[in-house]
Design an enzyme around this catalytic site. Structure first.
Site, PDB file in Angstrom:
ATOM      1  N   ASP A  81       0.844  -1.205   0.000  1.00 30.51           N
ATOM      2  CA  ASP A  81       0.000   0.000   0.000  1.00 30.51           C
ATOM      3  C   ASP A  81       0.871   1.242   0.000  1.00 30.51           C
ATOM      4  O   ASP A  81       1.875   1.313   0.729  1.00 30.51           O
ATOM      5  CB  ASP A  81      -0.838   0.006   1.291  1.00 30.51           C
ATOM      6  CG  ASP A  81      -2.290   0.339   1.033  1.00 30.51           C
ATOM      7  OD1 ASP A  81      -2.643   0.677  -0.121  1.00 30.51           O
ATOM      8  OD2 ASP A  81      -3.088   0.245   1.986  1.00 30.51           O
ATOM      9  N   GLU A 180     -14.351  -0.254  -1.634  1.00 31.25           N
ATOM     10  CA  GLU A 180     -14.543  -0.398  -0.183  1.00 31.25           C
ATOM     11  C   GLU A 180     -15.820   0.302   0.267  1.00 31.25           C
ATOM     12  O   GLU A 180     -16.053   1.483  -0.039  1.00 31.25           O
ATOM     13  CB  GLU A 180     -13.330   0.198   0.559  1.00 31.25           C
ATOM     14  CG  GLU A 180     -13.479   0.098   2.073  1.00 31.25           C
ATOM     15  CD  GLU A 180     -12.182   0.306   2.852  1.00 31.25           C
ATOM     16  OE1 GLU A 180     -11.106   0.458   2.229  1.00 31.25           O
ATOM     17  OE2 GLU A 180     -12.253   0.303   4.092  1.00 31.25           O
TER      18      GLU A 180
HETATM   19  O1  KIV Z   1      -5.067  -1.023   4.090  1.00 36.92           O
HETATM   20  C1  KIV Z   1      -5.818  -1.969   3.848  1.00 36.92           C
HETATM   21  O2  KIV Z   1      -5.795  -3.019   4.501  1.00 36.92           O
HETATM   22  C2  KIV Z   1      -6.757  -1.818   2.747  1.00 36.92           C
HETATM   23  C3  KIV Z   1      -7.833  -2.849   2.613  1.00 36.92           C
HETATM   24  C4  KIV Z   1      -8.841  -2.661   3.661  1.00 36.92           C
HETATM   25  C5  KIV Z   1      -8.401  -2.870   1.250  1.00 36.92           C
HETATM   26  O3  KIV Z   1      -6.649  -0.889   2.003  1.00 36.92           O
END
Ligand code: KIV
Length: 285
Positions: A81, A180
């Protein structure tokens, strides 16, 4: 074992499974259990750091967790991420941050939140050969702007905005799209509109795949459980009972027994702490 690839995921489009992992142990668990993708999500800020939101997670923290996860993966594709402000300043800065997550974290792709505004950054990442997953609907990095962790896409205007953004992200080249906390009929419309897979969380059954925070599905979350989470186990309860058992055994003197202790015989090399490959002599003596 053959690793999952992005072209494979895009081709299959349906029934995809993504789960979060922030460490070596969880990565092994979800990988062995058959997840197609592992997300090293910035949710780690809340789940493992105990913060109220994800906003203060840094690129260095994501890299640290990606490294641990990549050691536990055999098959699944790993997505790192991009944390808040790591892709908001300029395309150059975005490439630098994503490049660090890919090169030092040893992951296969990055995920970023948001719609049309992100397209210059997505173009820059794709030009640098960095695959990108999109994320629309409730985007936790925008909680101050959207007024909290709220279901999105409930009125016509916001439904249209999400559909247009989904198409624009696909056009820009994202390989999959997280949806989401949006109504399931909107998630279905978006999934039908797109050729790339949608991965839902709190977005109902009509997405191409599903993602959950692994701690939530294992019942390891001691706080509030959102409506969209199904707990497939209650490891929080099991773990508490196990730790209580340990405390009690130490206090009453029944742990450890001599069978659980070493004698003066020569030590053999054995793995320590479950996963370590180091010989015993090097680690304990
Ligand atoms: O940070 C995360 O775990 C996410 C998921 C909830 C999709 O973005």
């Amino acid at each position: 074992m053959k690793k999952v690839t992005i072209p494979q995921l895009v081709r299959s489009k349906e029934k995809l499974v993504m789960l979060t992992a922030y460490d070596y142990w969880t990565a092994q668990l979800v990988d062995h259990a058959g997840a197609d993708m592992i997300l090293v999500g910035d949710s780690l800020g809340m789940v493992v750091q105990g913060k109220q939101n994800t906003l203060s997670v840094t690129v260095d923290e994501i890299v640290y967790h990606c490294k641990a996860v990549s050691r536990g993966r055999q098959r699944a594709l790993i997505v790192g991420d991009m944390p808040y402000l790591s892709y908001h300043v300029s395309p150059e800065d975005t490439i630098r941050n994503a490049g660090k997550i890919i090169r030092e974290g040893h992951v296969d792709a990055v995920k970023l939140e948001g719609g049309r505004k992100r397209i210059p950054m997505i173009n820059a990442l794709l030009d640098a050969e960095i695959p990108v997953m999109g994320h629309l609907g409730l985007t936790p990095q925008s909680i101050h702007a959207i007024g909290g962790f709220k279901v999105q896409g409930k009125d016509e205007e916001s439904r249209d905005r999400i559909k247009a953004a989904a198409l624009a992200l696909q056009e820009a080249g994202v390989f999959a799209l997280v949806l989401e906390c949006i109504p399931y009929d909107l998630a279905r419309e978006v999934s039908d509109l797109l050729e790339i897979p949608t991965i839902g969380i709190g977005a109902g059954p009509y997405c191409g795949g599903q993602v959950l925070v692994t701690h939530d599905l294992l019942g390891l979350n001691f706080g509030h459980t959102p409506k969209f989470v199904r707990q497939f186990a209650n490891l929080g309860e099991l773990g508490t009972a196990a730790v209580k058992g340990f405390c009690q055994s130490v206090k009453e003197g029944s742990f450890p027994t001599l069978d659980e202790s070493y004698s003066a015989r020569k030590n053999k090399a054995v793995p320590l702490y479950g996963g370590s490959q180091l010989p015993l002599e090097e680690t304990r003596n």
